[in-house]
Design a protein around this motif. Structure first.
Motif, PDB file in Angstrom:
ATOM      1  N   MET A  88       0.776  -1.387  -0.266  1.00  0.00           N
ATOM      2  CA  MET A  88      -0.170   0.353   0.267  1.00  0.00           C
ATOM      3  C   MET A  88       0.836   1.152  -0.258  1.00  0.00           C
ATOM      4  O   MET A  88       0.958   2.558  -0.398  1.00  0.00           O
ATOM      5  CB  MET A  88      -0.775  -0.313   1.585  1.00  0.00           C
ATOM      6  N   ARG A  89       2.350   0.951   0.455  1.00  0.00           N
ATOM      7  CA  ARG A  89       3.260   2.145   1.066  1.00  0.00           C
ATOM      8  C   ARG A  89       3.305   2.920  -0.602  1.00  0.00           C
ATOM      9  O   ARG A  89       3.305   3.652  -1.495  1.00  0.00           O
ATOM     10  CB  ARG A  89       4.000   2.306   1.730  1.00  0.00           C
ATOM     11  N   GLU A  90       3.550   1.238  -1.205  1.00  0.00           N
ATOM     12  CA  GLU A  90       4.418   1.998  -2.582  1.00  0.00           C
ATOM     13  C   GLU A  90       3.187   1.919  -3.574  1.00  0.00           C
ATOM     14  O   GLU A  90       3.399   2.956  -4.834  1.00  0.00           O
ATOM     15  CB  GLU A  90       5.131   0.821  -2.990  1.00  0.00           C
ATOM     16  N   ALA A  91       2.171   1.499  -3.855  1.00  0.00           N
ATOM     17  CA  ALA A  91       0.965   2.393  -4.658  1.00  0.00           C
ATOM     18  C   ALA A  91       0.700   3.278  -4.332  1.00  0.00           C
ATOM     19  O   ALA A  91       0.493   4.439  -4.982  1.00  0.00           O
ATOM     20  CB  ALA A  91      -0.465   1.333  -3.936  1.00  0.00           C
ATOM     21  N   ALA A  92       0.739   4.027  -2.688  1.00  0.00           N
ATOM     22  CA  ALA A  92       0.514   5.570  -2.996  1.00  0.00           C
ATOM     23  C   ALA A  92       1.418   6.278  -3.021  1.00  0.00           C
ATOM     24  O   ALA A  92       1.651   7.737  -3.892  1.00  0.00           O
ATOM     25  CB  ALA A  92       0.185   5.510  -1.271  1.00  0.00           C
ATOM     26  N   GLN A  93       2.592   5.755  -3.121  1.00  0.00           N
ATOM     27  CA  GLN A  93       3.937   6.844  -4.097  1.00  0.00           C
ATOM     28  C   GLN A  93       4.393   7.056  -5.275  1.00  0.00           C
ATOM     29  O   GLN A  93       5.087   7.569  -5.562  1.00  0.00           O
ATOM     30  CB  GLN A  93       5.525   6.396  -2.631  1.00  0.00           C
ATOM     31  N   SER A  94       3.524   6.001  -6.101  1.00  0.00           N
ATOM     32  CA  SER A  94       3.105   6.189  -7.441  1.00  0.00           C
ATOM     33  C   SER A  94       2.591   7.282  -7.792  1.00  0.00           C
ATOM     34  O   SER A  94       2.818   8.202  -8.295  1.00  0.00           O
ATOM     35  CB  SER A  94       2.084   5.294  -7.686  1.00  0.00           C
ATOM     36  N   GLY A  95       1.656   8.076  -6.679  1.00  0.00           N
ATOM     37  CA  GLY A  95       1.332   9.283  -7.879  1.00  0.00           C
ATOM     38  C   GLY A  95      -0.125   9.819  -7.896  1.00  0.00           C
ATOM     39  O   GLY A  95      -0.612  10.929  -8.152  1.00  0.00           O
ATOM     40  N   GLY A  96      -0.576   8.718  -8.427  1.00  0.00           N
ATOM     41  CA  GLY A  96      -2.139   8.474  -9.230  1.00  0.00           C
ATOM     42  C   GLY A  96      -2.768   7.727  -8.696  1.00  0.00           C
ATOM     43  O   GLY A  96      -2.470   7.418  -7.112  1.00  0.00           O
ATOM     44  N   ARG A  97      -4.458   7.919  -9.354  1.00  0.00           N
ATOM     45  CA  ARG A  97      -5.281   7.053  -8.317  1.00  0.00           C
ATOM     46  C   ARG A  97      -5.393   5.691  -8.969  1.00  0.00           C
ATOM     47  O   ARG A  97      -4.336   4.899  -9.070  1.00  0.00           O
ATOM     48  CB  ARG A  97      -6.447   6.937  -9.744  1.00  0.00           C
TER      49      ARG A  97
END
Length: 208
Positions: A88-97
């Motif tokens: 979830m941290r990596e996904a959030a750091q993607s910057g997108g939806r």
């Protein structure tokens, strides 16, 4: 020091043993499989179940990784690493939806809460979408893991077609990880939790 893994499906034992051999061969893993905990948690985690989980984590000799997203909040409170946190941290750091895909209703609330927390930490206000694929869960329960992975991958591919606003897709449950292997050609990263979580958990082991 031993890494203890708490599972609610026997299939995860082999998954993490394979990952261990490719990431850190020889590292001692102790598996605790409690399928009954997931069954009991479907209607909510009561005080008795929370106490059993907490006691199991406290009794471990070293760090603990909980591979069940439904039990994640209780496990985290007791000091364990929940399997979906690094993902979830990596996904959030993607910057997108972020598109969150899941197959159990009991997974929705804890996973969504965690993803929102990580999105806030990352300053990502692009939003979250949910894709519930509960119709495929009986395949996993029946041991038809290949069919389960194919069904999930096919639906995720259809759901992300012609999308350019997604920063990441997260497969919220560890049981869904093999579907990610079928989606490596997508423009949007499809994240699964087991390898990311195991690497994070192994980092908690300090050499003697």
């Amino acid at each position: 020091m031993t890494l203890t893994l708490i599972h609610t499906a026997e299939a995860h034992r082999a998954t993490f043993d394979r990952l261990r051999e490719s990431i850190a061969p020889g590292t001692a893993l102790h598996h605790v499989v409690r399928e009954d905990w997931l069954a009991r948690a479907q209607g909510g985690i009561d005080d008795d179940l929370a106490r059993e989980i907490t006691e199991a984590i406290a009794a471990a000799d070293g760090p603990v990784l909980c591979s069940c997203t439904t039990l994640g909040p209780v496990a985290e409170t007791a000091g364990a690493l929940r399997i979906d946190q690094p993902m979830m941290r990596e996904a959030a750091q993607s910057g997108g939806r972020v598109l969150m895909v899941y197959c159990l209703q009991s997974t929705e609330a804890p996973s969504l809460s965690l993803l929102r927390r990580e999105m806030d930490r990352a300053g990502n206000d692009s939003g979250i979408e949910l894709l519930f694929l509960g119709q495929y869960w009986p395949l996993f329960e029946a041991g038809r893991t290949e069919d389960f992975a194919v069904a999930i991958a096919t639906t995720v591919r259809e759901a992300t077609a012609d999308r350019d606003d997604l920063g990441a897709v997260v497969l919220a449950q560890a049981s869904m990880a093999t579907a990610a292997e079928r989606l490596t050609d997508l423009n949007t990263p499809v994240l699964a939790s087991p390898e990311l979580a195991l690497r994070a958990a192994l980092a908690r082991i300090t050499p003697a």
